[in-house]
Design a protein around this motif. Structure first.
Motif, PDB file in Angstrom:
ATOM      1  N   GLY A  97       0.642   2.898   5.919  1.00 53.99           N
ATOM      2  CA  GLY A  97       0.667   3.544   4.613  1.00 53.99           C
ATOM      3  C   GLY A  97      -0.636   4.243   4.289  1.00 53.99           C
ATOM      4  N   ALA A  98      -1.762   3.636   4.703  1.00 54.00           N
ATOM      5  CA  ALA A  98      -3.062   4.260   4.446  1.00 54.00           C
ATOM      6  C   ALA A  98      -3.204   5.562   5.219  1.00 54.00           C
ATOM      7  CB  ALA A  98      -4.180   3.298   4.823  1.00 54.00           C
ATOM      8  N   GLY A  99      -2.717   5.573   6.470  1.00 48.79           N
ATOM      9  CA  GLY A  99      -2.787   6.793   7.267  1.00 48.79           C
ATOM     10  C   GLY A  99      -1.989   7.918   6.636  1.00 48.79           C
ATOM     11  N   PHE A 100      -0.778   7.602   6.180  1.00 51.28           N
ATOM     12  CA  PHE A 100       0.032   8.616   5.496  1.00 51.28           C
ATOM     13  C   PHE A 100      -0.645   9.061   4.208  1.00 51.28           C
ATOM     14  CE2 PHE A 100       3.584   9.914   2.704  1.00 51.28           C
ATOM     15  CZ  PHE A 100       4.110  10.937   3.498  1.00 51.28           C
ATOM     16  N   GLY A 101      -1.336   8.120   3.554  1.00 49.27           N
ATOM     17  CA  GLY A 101      -2.055   8.470   2.332  1.00 49.27           C
ATOM     18  C   GLY A 101      -3.152   9.489   2.574  1.00 49.27           C
TER      19      GLY A 101
ATOM     20  N   LYS B 143      -3.592  13.031   0.806  1.00 44.50           N
ATOM     21  CA  LYS B 143      -4.848  13.368   0.124  1.00 44.50           C
ATOM     22  C   LYS B 143      -5.406  14.694   0.629  1.00 44.50           C
ATOM     23  CE  LYS B 143      -6.308   8.573  -0.716  1.00 44.50           C
ATOM     24  NZ  LYS B 143      -7.270   7.509  -0.298  1.00 44.50           N
ATOM     25  N   GLY B 144      -5.277  14.930   1.933  1.00 48.08           N
ATOM     26  CA  GLY B 144      -5.757  16.187   2.497  1.00 48.08           C
ATOM     27  C   GLY B 144      -4.985  17.379   1.952  1.00 48.08           C
TER      28      GLY B 144
ATOM     29  N   LEU C 126     -11.376  13.211   5.570  1.00 50.20           N
ATOM     30  CA  LEU C 126     -11.428  12.085   4.630  1.00 50.20           C
ATOM     31  C   LEU C 126     -11.283  10.752   5.374  1.00 50.20           C
ATOM     32  CD1 LEU C 126      -9.189  13.535   1.755  1.00 50.20           C
ATOM     33  CD2 LEU C 126     -11.671  13.225   1.713  1.00 50.20           C
ATOM     34  N   MET C 127     -10.403  10.725   6.362  1.00 49.90           N
ATOM     35  CA  MET C 127     -10.209   9.500   7.135  1.00 49.90           C
ATOM     36  C   MET C 127     -11.456   9.172   7.943  1.00 49.90           C
ATOM     37  SD  MET C 127      -7.014   8.404   9.577  1.00 49.90           S
ATOM     38  CE  MET C 127      -7.219   9.736  10.760  1.00 49.90           C
ATOM     39  N   VAL C 128     -12.088  10.187   8.528  1.00 48.60           N
ATOM     40  CA  VAL C 128     -13.311   9.968   9.306  1.00 48.60           C
ATOM     41  C   VAL C 128     -14.411   9.401   8.413  1.00 48.60           C
ATOM     42  CG1 VAL C 128     -15.213  11.188  10.462  1.00 48.60           C
ATOM     43  CG2 VAL C 128     -12.846  11.644  11.116  1.00 48.60           C
TER      44      VAL C 128
END
Length: 275
Positions: free
Chosen positions: A5-9, A13-14, A237-239
């Motif tokens: 779910g966090a990855g999809f988030g 967000k992007g 953002l994930m990085v």
């Protein structure tokens, strides 16, 4: 499941970030449009002359009787086009990122500045960054190609090849898409390919949550063009969070004690009298 779910988030967000920054979004569409035109032209050529190519490549079947000749070459033509489509999905991101390196580099820097006030820089000239990006992309594509050949061979297995293998294929494609997209931000942070892969393997669920929906969406070329800028922003953002994960105290709302940067001076002299 939380990481999925966090990855999809991050992906969402992007997309939200570029929607709020229209100027960066507009410029970042150009590389995807250029790549789409090139790939569309190549696939059209394959559709028009694919049968002739298969006939040229299989002269040993010229004397086969009907309908075996038509069935054999028709099957090979379909396989060839299917492989071309798979290769297009796997390479679209890499080629688009290579063509649009300056655009996506600028977009990723803007995300870093907006979120943290500072954008890490590699300090390398543009030609050097392009060379590293092309070299690393080729290495990733070779890995993805090996997976593609393996999954294609497994596709002939009864039942499994038509159910399990396509699902695994989307997860594999999603992983390599995420690697290509995060490379824009990680390369500026001077993280080498081997370390990037190790970092992503340590959070596979997070990577799959980000890349697998994107891999499904990228099956539609026009969708890929419009999602690419947001995918680069979301990967940045994930990085940022992968490079500085929250510690337990921060997660619990407790702020760790920090020493005062400038201790107050002692108001008394050595003999005890006030200064």
């Amino acid at each position: 499941m939380r990481d999925l779910g966090a990855g999809f988030g991050y992906l969402m967000k992007g997309q939200r970030w570029v929607a709020q920054h229209g100027k960066q979004y507009g410029w970042s569409l150009l590389p995807g449009l250029i790549t789409l035109v090139l790939y569309a032209a190549a696939l059209v050529c394959l559709a028009v002359w694919g049968t002739d190519f298969v006939g040229w490549a299989t002269p040993f079947a010229d004397d086969w009787s009907s309908p075996w000749l038509g069935l054999f070459r028709g099957f090979l033509t379909v396989v060839l086009f299917a492989l071309a489509l798979l290769l297009s999905v796997l390479t679209f991101t890499a080629v688009t990122l290579l063509i649009g390196q300056p655009f996506y580099e600028s977009l990723s820097e803007q995300v870093d500045i907006a979120e943290g006030g500072h954008a890490p820089e590699s300090g390398l000239p543009l030609w050097r960054e392009l060379w590293i990006s092309a070299r690393d992309s080729l290495r990733v594509l070779l890995r993805a190609g090996l997976w593609g050949v393996l999954l294609f061979a497994c596709g002939f297995l009864p039942f499994v090849g038509q159910t399990v293998v396509p699902v695994i294929g989307f997860f594999v494609t999603g992983f390599f898409l995420t690697e290509e997209l995060t490379a824009v931000a990680l390369q500026r942070r001077e993280v080498q390919l081997r370390d990037r892969l190790a970092l992503l393997r340590s959070r596979k669920s997070l990577v799959w949550g980000f890349g697998t929906p994107l891999a499904v969406a990228f099956l539609v070329p026009f969708v890929a063009v419009f999602l690419m800028p947001g995918a680069v922003a979301g990967a940045t953002l994930m990085v940022r969070d992968l490079e500085s994960p929250p510690d337990d105290d921060a997660a619990s709302g407790v702020r760790p004690a920090t020493p005062h940067p400038h201790p107050a001076p002692n108001p008394y002299t050595a003999d005890g009298t006030p200064r």
